[in-house]
Design an enzyme around this catalytic site. Sequence first.
Site, short mmCIF file in Angstrom:
data_model
loop_
_atom_site.label_atom_id
_atom_site.label_comp_id
_atom_site.label_asym_id
_atom_site.label_seq_id
_atom_site.Cartn_x
_atom_site.Cartn_y
_atom_site.Cartn_z
CD1 TRP A 1 43.91 20.11 30.63
CD2 TRP A 1 45.03 22.42 30.74
NE1 TRP A 1 45.26 20.23 30.27
CE2 TRP A 1 45.81 21.17 30.50
CE3 TRP A 1 45.23 23.82 30.72
CZ2 TRP A 1 47.29 21.44 30.51
CZ3 TRP A 1 46.82 23.85 30.87
CH2 TRP A 1 47.98 22.83 31.11
CG ASP B 1 41.20 25.24 25.89
OD1 ASP B 1 41.51 24.37 25.11
OD2 ASP B 1 42.12 24.66 27.26
CE LYS C 1 48.40 19.45 25.43
NZ LYS C 1 48.00 20.64 26.06
C1 LIG Z 1 47.42 21.60 26.82
C2 LIG Z 1 46.35 22.25 27.70
C3 LIG Z 1 46.36 23.72 27.22
C4 LIG Z 1 48.42 24.63 27.96
O1 LIG Z 1 48.29 25.03 26.66
P1 LIG Z 1 49.86 25.63 26.33
O2 LIG Z 1 49.93 25.52 25.04
O3 LIG Z 1 51.10 24.67 27.06
O4 LIG Z 1 49.14 26.91 27.58
C5 LIG Z 1 44.92 24.46 27.91
N1 LIG Z 1 44.26 23.47 27.79
C6 LIG Z 1 43.97 22.07 27.15
C7 LIG Z 1 42.57 21.56 27.31
C8 LIG Z 1 44.88 21.72 26.96
O5 LIG Z 1 45.45 20.74 26.67
#
Ligand SMILES: *Cc1c(COP(=O)(O)O)cnc(C)c1O
Length: 361
Positions: A103, A173, A197
């Site tokens: 990521w 993030d 999530k």
């Molecule tokens: C799932 C995830 C993303 C991407 O998220 P989207 O909403 O699908 O764009 C980005 N960073 C991390 C750490 C993730 O787990």
Amino acid sequence: MTNRIFNFSAGPCTLPVSALEKAQKDFVDYQGAGMSLIEMSHRDKPYDAVHRDAINNVKEILNVPEDFEVMFIQGGATLQFAMIAMNFLGNGKVGEYVNTGAWAKKAISDGKKVGEIRVIWTDEENNFMRMPKPEEIKFSSDAAFVHMCGNETIGGIEFNDYPDTGDVPLIVDMSSHIMSRPIDFNKIDMVYGGAQKNLGPAGMAIVIMRKSLIEKGNDNVPAYLSYKIHAKNESLYNTPPVFTIYMMKLTTDWVKETGGLKAMQELAMARSNALYDVIDNSDGWYRCPVEKESRSRMNVVWRLPSEDLEKKFIAEALAAGFSGLKGHRSVGGCRASMYNAMPTQGATKLAEFMIEFKKNN
Ligand SMILES: *Cc1c(COP(=O)(O)O)cnc(C)c1O
């Protein structure tokens, strides 16, 4: 109740049953309005209340200071990779990135397309088995920001301690571990994450940003991509993802009823420890490739003695009511993603299943 199985999917993922049932009950006729919430104007009173409740729940649960703004922006966490660069790079400014895995790399890749960036730490040569210690992160005092990923969902590694970057904004993030532990807003200037999530269904990112950082944003970005515009309009510049925000309100209501952040943190420890204990007590039969101090509480990854056994494990687990245990296609192996709404029983039952499976194989 209907047949709910234990869903270990990395995202979208399991949500609180109480939130799903409440949404179902109110879906067709929202609290006597004669129409569904997703059919009415987002400027009408019923939606306005949902919007404010969702924002206030986030502020309350995460103890968000007054000088931070909570925003809902479509495009998921992925659009944030580009938005961060579009708002804060250009005119010779350099963004500094910590490369901790899949990521972080996507954020780096988009940052590079928009502006000038520098990778200040990477563990790629060791296949990303650990997070850096705070003192290993050597940022420049004139960097536009330092970007890192708090929990690498695919690699199964999690930050426990962030560096103090002083006047340089720290952007994290937190897609896959937001609302599972306290956030130190003294150190962190911007937190973002996809909703799907820990917070609700897919369809947007939640962004929590220091107001003084919002003000530093470039003015020449298109309206939807400007943090200033989202902040000024309280995330109602255009039609927001009404259903996602509604589900986030219901999910965060559940978080509050369940005991708030402290409970989420304790539950995450209990769930992940249940699995790590089995792995650590298996004489190396199950093997977690990640360095111990960096083990994620949200995404537990492990290997079996062979790929054939891994296939068998995943198939038999599915038949026993545990779905989503296949590791990401880029790394293989097994992965159990256990976000806030995963019942502790899901983890303890899976732990029992793992012990049984080892015995039989
Ligand atoms: C799932 C995830 C993303 C991407 O998220 P989207 O909403 O699908 O764009 C980005 N960073 C991390 C750490 C993730 O787990």
